[in-house]
Scaffold this motif. Structure first.
Motif, PDB file in Angstrom:
ATOM      1  N   LEU A 522      -6.159 -56.758  -0.297  1.00 56.95           N
ATOM      2  CA  LEU A 522      -6.759 -56.519  -1.614  1.00 56.95           C
ATOM      3  C   LEU A 522      -6.088 -55.464  -2.490  1.00 56.95           C
ATOM      4  N   SER A 523      -5.232 -54.623  -1.947  1.00 59.69           N
ATOM      5  CA  SER A 523      -4.695 -53.520  -2.745  1.00 59.69           C
ATOM      6  C   SER A 523      -3.755 -54.022  -3.841  1.00 59.69           C
ATOM      7  N   SER A 524      -3.910 -53.437  -5.027  1.00 57.22           N
ATOM      8  CA  SER A 524      -3.044 -53.827  -6.148  1.00 57.22           C
ATOM      9  C   SER A 524      -1.663 -53.170  -6.061  1.00 57.22           C
ATOM     10  N   GLU A 525      -1.461 -52.263  -5.090  1.00 53.99           N
ATOM     11  CA  GLU A 525      -0.174 -51.572  -4.998  1.00 53.99           C
ATOM     12  C   GLU A 525       0.976 -52.530  -4.706  1.00 53.99           C
ATOM     13  N   TRP A 526       0.673 -53.714  -4.182  1.00 59.67           N
ATOM     14  CA  TRP A 526       1.740 -54.660  -3.835  1.00 59.67           C
ATOM     15  C   TRP A 526       2.183 -55.487  -5.044  1.00 59.67           C
ATOM     16  N   ILE A 527       1.347 -55.511  -6.084  1.00 60.60           N
ATOM     17  CA  ILE A 527       1.713 -56.297  -7.270  1.00 60.60           C
ATOM     18  C   ILE A 527       2.913 -55.648  -7.948  1.00 60.60           C
ATOM     19  N   GLY A 528       3.904 -56.445  -8.278  1.00 55.47           N
ATOM     20  CA  GLY A 528       5.100 -55.947  -8.933  1.00 55.47           C
ATOM     21  C   GLY A 528       6.259 -55.707  -7.999  1.00 55.47           C
ATOM     22  N   MET A 529       6.032 -55.878  -6.689  1.00 55.07           N
ATOM     23  CA  MET A 529       7.114 -55.659  -5.733  1.00 55.07           C
ATOM     24  C   MET A 529       7.996 -56.910  -5.653  1.00 55.07           C
ATOM     25  N   PRO A 530       9.310 -56.749  -5.784  1.00 55.98           N
ATOM     26  CA  PRO A 530      10.201 -57.920  -5.709  1.00 55.98           C
ATOM     27  C   PRO A 530      10.264 -58.520  -4.310  1.00 55.98           C
ATOM     28  N   SER A 531       9.979 -57.722  -3.289  1.00 54.33           N
ATOM     29  CA  SER A 531       9.941 -58.223  -1.905  1.00 54.33           C
ATOM     30  C   SER A 531       8.705 -57.642  -1.243  1.00 54.33           C
ATOM     31  N   ASN A 532       7.647 -58.437  -1.186  1.00 55.14           N
ATOM     32  CA  ASN A 532       6.349 -57.968  -0.723  1.00 55.14           C
ATOM     33  C   ASN A 532       5.985 -58.664   0.582  1.00 55.14           C
ATOM     34  N   TRP A 533       6.156 -57.935   1.692  1.00 59.99           N
ATOM     35  CA  TRP A 533       5.754 -58.459   2.992  1.00 59.99           C
ATOM     36  C   TRP A 533       4.428 -57.850   3.434  1.00 59.99           C
ATOM     37  N   SER A 534       3.768 -57.143   2.541  1.00 58.59           N
ATOM     38  CA  SER A 534       2.565 -56.405   2.918  1.00 58.59           C
ATOM     39  C   SER A 534       1.278 -57.185   2.699  1.00 58.59           C
ATOM     40  N   GLY A 535       1.127 -57.841   1.547  1.00 55.84           N
ATOM     41  CA  GLY A 535      -0.101 -58.583   1.332  1.00 55.84           C
ATOM     42  C   GLY A 535      -0.468 -58.756  -0.118  1.00 55.84           C
ATOM     43  N   ASN A 536      -1.734 -59.149  -0.347  1.00 63.01           N
ATOM     44  CA  ASN A 536      -2.268 -59.442  -1.683  1.00 63.01           C
ATOM     45  C   ASN A 536      -1.306 -60.325  -2.457  1.00 63.01           C
ATOM     46  N   TRP A 537      -0.888 -61.402  -1.816  1.00 61.23           N
ATOM     47  CA  TRP A 537       0.113 -62.274  -2.423  1.00 61.23           C
ATOM     48  C   TRP A 537      -0.431 -63.073  -3.612  1.00 61.23           C
ATOM     49  N   GLY A 538      -1.764 -63.156  -3.719  1.00 60.43           N
ATOM     50  CA  GLY A 538      -2.355 -63.822  -4.882  1.00 60.43           C
ATOM     51  C   GLY A 538      -2.468 -62.927  -6.089  1.00 60.43           C
ATOM     52  N   GLN A 539      -2.126 -61.617  -5.922  1.00 62.37           N
ATOM     53  CA  GLN A 539      -2.056 -60.623  -6.990  1.00 62.37           C
ATOM     54  C   GLN A 539      -3.428 -60.325  -7.601  1.00 62.37           C
ATOM     55  N   TYR A 540      -4.368 -60.025  -6.715  1.00 65.84           N
ATOM     56  CA  TYR A 540      -5.718 -59.593  -7.102  1.00 65.84           C
ATOM     57  C   TYR A 540      -5.704 -58.115  -7.464  1.00 65.84           C
ATOM     58  N   SER A 541      -6.493 -57.739  -8.476  1.00 61.81           N
ATOM     59  CA  SER A 541      -6.545 -56.334  -8.883  1.00 61.81           C
ATOM     60  C   SER A 541      -7.983 -55.944  -9.181  1.00 61.81           C
ATOM     61  N   ASN A 542      -8.434 -54.843  -8.527  1.00 59.30           N
ATOM     62  CA  ASN A 542      -9.781 -54.348  -8.743  1.00 59.30           C
ATOM     63  C   ASN A 542      -9.738 -52.833  -8.558  1.00 59.30           C
ATOM     64  N   PRO A 543      -9.932 -52.055  -9.631  1.00 58.87           N
ATOM     65  CA  PRO A 543      -9.835 -50.588  -9.528  1.00 58.87           C
ATOM     66  C   PRO A 543     -10.791 -49.978  -8.515  1.00 58.87           C
ATOM     67  N   GLU A 544     -11.989 -50.549  -8.365  1.00 53.34           N
ATOM     68  CA  GLU A 544     -12.936 -50.000  -7.392  1.00 53.34           C
ATOM     69  C   GLU A 544     -12.408 -50.165  -5.972  1.00 53.34           C
ATOM     70  N   VAL A 545     -11.802 -51.314  -5.696  1.00 54.78           N
ATOM     71  CA  VAL A 545     -11.198 -51.539  -4.380  1.00 54.78           C
ATOM     72  C   VAL A 545     -10.099 -50.515  -4.127  1.00 54.78           C
ATOM     73  N   ASP A 546      -9.232 -50.326  -5.108  1.00 57.55           N
ATOM     74  CA  ASP A 546      -8.131 -49.375  -4.947  1.00 57.55           C
ATOM     75  C   ASP A 546      -8.642 -47.965  -4.672  1.00 57.55           C
ATOM     76  N   GLU A 547      -9.713 -47.575  -5.343  1.00 60.47           N
ATOM     77  CA  GLU A 547     -10.261 -46.236  -5.145  1.00 60.47           C
ATOM     78  C   GLU A 547     -10.855 -46.085  -3.745  1.00 60.47           C
ATOM     79  N   LEU A 548     -11.578 -47.096  -3.290  1.00 63.80           N
ATOM     80  CA  LEU A 548     -12.146 -47.040  -1.940  1.00 63.80           C
ATOM     81  C   LEU A 548     -11.042 -46.965  -0.884  1.00 63.80           C
ATOM     82  N   LEU A 549      -9.969 -47.695  -1.100  1.00 65.96           N
ATOM     83  CA  LEU A 549      -8.855 -47.674  -0.149  1.00 65.96           C
ATOM     84  C   LEU A 549      -8.168 -46.310  -0.116  1.00 65.96           C
TER      85      LEU A 549
END
Length: 632
Positions: A522-549
């Motif tokens: 769920l983390s938005s930190e992976w969005i924008g990465m040219p090579s993303n092997w970590s996750g959130n491949w559907g590019q979901y973004s939610n500020p509340e999720v990011d804050e909880l993480l």
């Protein structure tokens, strides 16, 4: 276990007779650590030499050899603990429950209770008051295979070498670990990297280092550096045939047909401060099978004792063939689920930016059919373990309030519920062609996963069939992995057409979980990465999720953590940016008890419980010390 197979009755007399004499206590919990002098058997003078045994790798004594499958595909490339290019499945696996046959970690992770138990370490690790430094000690009994002591300096030099040569271990940890220092010969201090507020950037990742990464001998490392001339490429490419190790097994033989490890009978772990005895098998062997079918045939024939591969309809081996084969659980799902293979939505695709369309697809899918067909019932159902962000282990299930999110749950195959959901949000078929439209556009998607990944392909076909039943045209496509991974892991641009619904994995059980898995999903930190092997491949973004993480790694109050995790599950089940299709075991731990018995199984009485990790990963290696021969 319920299917302990009638065949074993034949051997009961010999087992009972054996039980009449003294036998070692089962390994279930670490012996209380006492300050100990190094055992005389492990002095430098008695260091083992490279085995040039008269025994042939082609004629190993069957009652001294434990055979595996599913771990080694193709020949071994190397034995270099600094490299991630060894293809050495019996020896090297840097993971949440690290493989510890030859190289060892300070601690061993137990996926069943979520705890780390000392291995090379002497007692528990501790944080300082500010949670910026972890301190632990090395057991005085711990020895390298050349007979020299394992010291805090080895731990520190291992980290310094990773950093100096920019290894994958350094890349994964240098944003969280500042230094690892030897305070004295036995004491290690790990200093966390600090944020602008003077707090550790991520305490969970620092803790995980202790049971994930090997300690490597400083003296051998310096030899490796010398012969590689300080060249990082040469250092990592070195096959390390002369490597010094601390674990219970070392290399005996390896070619393109098999890999064999041999027990070091001077292994330090027989000291009372650790296991108090040697592991039972003299040899660990792995024939390199051409495919799963060949491995399954060998398992059925009693040529494999421990199987770490998917054996379709595994229950047939005992129910229909009456073979002495079993799994950790006696009934479905047979294994302990740990990871969550997941279908991701491309949230930029027309219509899939709408929650009602995503959820309609998700609740329509027949998960029972996926579990029965793709997994042959080797997965818990969503009736047994309701969907969340947690795996089915008791440790993770206790971390959220199941009742608080019960109203958001679905178990699947709810065609009428999905149709109503779409109707209520105005997604209907306006032209009578049988397909629903959104904003005047027919809902038509492609569901995809890599070609040849048979269980995933079966699951994706069932997802597509669900779409058709609710008026959404979903077709399937299965590109080769080389193409698939290039597209899916490119997160700096929107996913192309043909990748509207796609499968990827999630993390299994480990010391950073479930936080690490949720971050990956769920983390938005992976969005924008040219090579993303970590996750959130559907590019979901939610500020509340990011804050909880951001908050969870620093939280120590258990009640507050449960609130945070429950809220994350609530958001996930409400927004449905992706959805779990099945629970997949950490390992497909299936055993044949023709030769060896007393493998880990549910209710075996071990404490701490020994997890079903094929007796070589994390705390699972404790199982090697409990094995007995069926016929001694």
């Amino acid at each position: 276990m319920k299917h302990r197979f009638s065949l074993l009755i034949v051997f009961m007399v010999s087992v009972i007779l054996t039980a009449c004499g003294p036998s070692p206590a089962p390994v279930g919990q670490p012996t209380t650590v006492q300050p100990a002098q190094a055992p005389t058997a492990l002095t430098e003078a008695s260091a083992p030499t490279q085995v040039a045994a008269p025994i042939s790798a082609d004629a190993l004594p069957r009652k001294e050899t434990l055979y595996f499958n599913g771990l080694q595909w193709g020949p071994v490339v190397g034995w270099n603990p600094y490299s991630n290019n060894n293809n050495n499945g019996m020896v090297i696996a840097l993971q949440d429950s690290a493989r510890v046959t030859m190289f060892e970690t300070p601690y061993l992770y137990n996926m069943l209770d979520g705890k780390q138990y000392p291995l090379l370490a002497d007692g528990d690790w501790t944080w300082n008051a500010d949670r910026t430094e972890i301190t632990f000690k090395i057991k005085s009994a711990a020895r390298w295979s050349d007979g020299t002591p394992v010291t805090a300096e080895d731990v520190a030099y291992t980290w310094a070498t990773h950093v100096k040569y920019e290894t994958a271990v350094a890349a994964a940890n240098r944003d969280y670990i500042e230094t690892i220092e030897a305070v004295d010969p036995q004491t290690v201090v790990i200093k966390a990297k600090l944020d602008a507020n003077g707090r550790a950037v991520n305490p969970l990742i620092v803790q995980a280092y202790l049971s994930t990464y090997y300690v490597i001998q400083k003296a051998w490392t310096q030899k490796l550096e010398e012969r590689s001339g300080g060249d990082p490429t040469k250092l990592l490419a070195d096959p390390a045939e002369d490597v010094v190790y601390s674990g219970p097994y070392g290399k005996f033989f390896a070619d393109d047909t098999k890999v064999v490890l041999v027990r070091n009978d001077n292994y330090w772990g027989q000291d009372p401060s650790m296991w108090g005895k040697l592991p039972m098998p003299k040899y660990l062997a792995h024939v390199i099978f051409k495919d799963n079918a060949a491995g399954s045939t060998a398992l059925a024939a009693g040529e494999v004792d421990v199987s770490q591969q998917f054996n379709s309809n595994v229950q047939d081996l005992w129910e229909k063939q009456n073979l002495p084969i079993s799994t950790y659980l006696p009934e479905p799902p047979y294994h302990i689920g740990a990871s969550l293979p997941t279908a991701f939505f491309n949230l930029k695709a027309a219509g899939l930016d709408q929650v009602c369309i995503r959820k309609a697809i998700a609740i329509a899918v027949d998960y029972s059919a996926i579990i029965a067909n793709a997994m042959t019932n080797q997965s818990a159902t969503f009736e047994q373990v309701p969907r969340s962000l947690m795996n089915p282990t008791p440790f993770e299930q206790a971390l959220y309030n199941r009742e608080a999110v019960a109203h958001l749950q679905w178990t699947g195959n709810d065609i009428e519920g999905a149709k109503k959901l779409l109707d209520d949000c105005g997604v209907v078929d306006t032209d009578g062609d049988g397909w629903r439209e959104y904003n005047g556009q027919k809902l038509s998607y492609v569901a995809t996963c890599p070609n040849g990944w048979s269980d995933w392909q079966a699951a994706i076909e069932i997802v597509a069939a669900a779409g058709k039943q609710i008026g959404i045209d979903i077709t399937t496509n299965f590109p080769e992995w080389s193409v698939y991974q290039t597209v899916v892991t490119k997160s700096d641009t929107p996913l192309p057409a043909g990748y509207e619904i796609f499968m990827m994995w999630s993390a299994g059980a480990g010391p950073t979980q479930p936080w690490g898995r949720i971050r990956n999903l769920l983390s938005s930190e992976w969005i924008g990465m040219p090579s993303n092997w970590s996750g959130n491949w559907g590019q979901y973004s939610n500020p509340e999720v990011d804050e909880l993480l951001k908050l969870i790694p620093h939280e120590t109050d258990e009640a507050r953590l449960k609130e945070m995790y429950t809220r994350l599950v609530e958001i996930y089940l409400t927004d449905v940016p992706s959805f779990t299709l099945m629970y997949r075991p950490q390992n497909f731990h299936t055993v044949n008890e023709s030769i060896w018995t007393n493998f880990p199984h549910e209710g075996d009485g071990t404490n701490p419980p020994v997890p079903p990790l094929n007796l070589i990963d994390g705390w699972g290696i404790a199982g090697l010390y409990n094995l007995r021969l069926v016929e001694p």
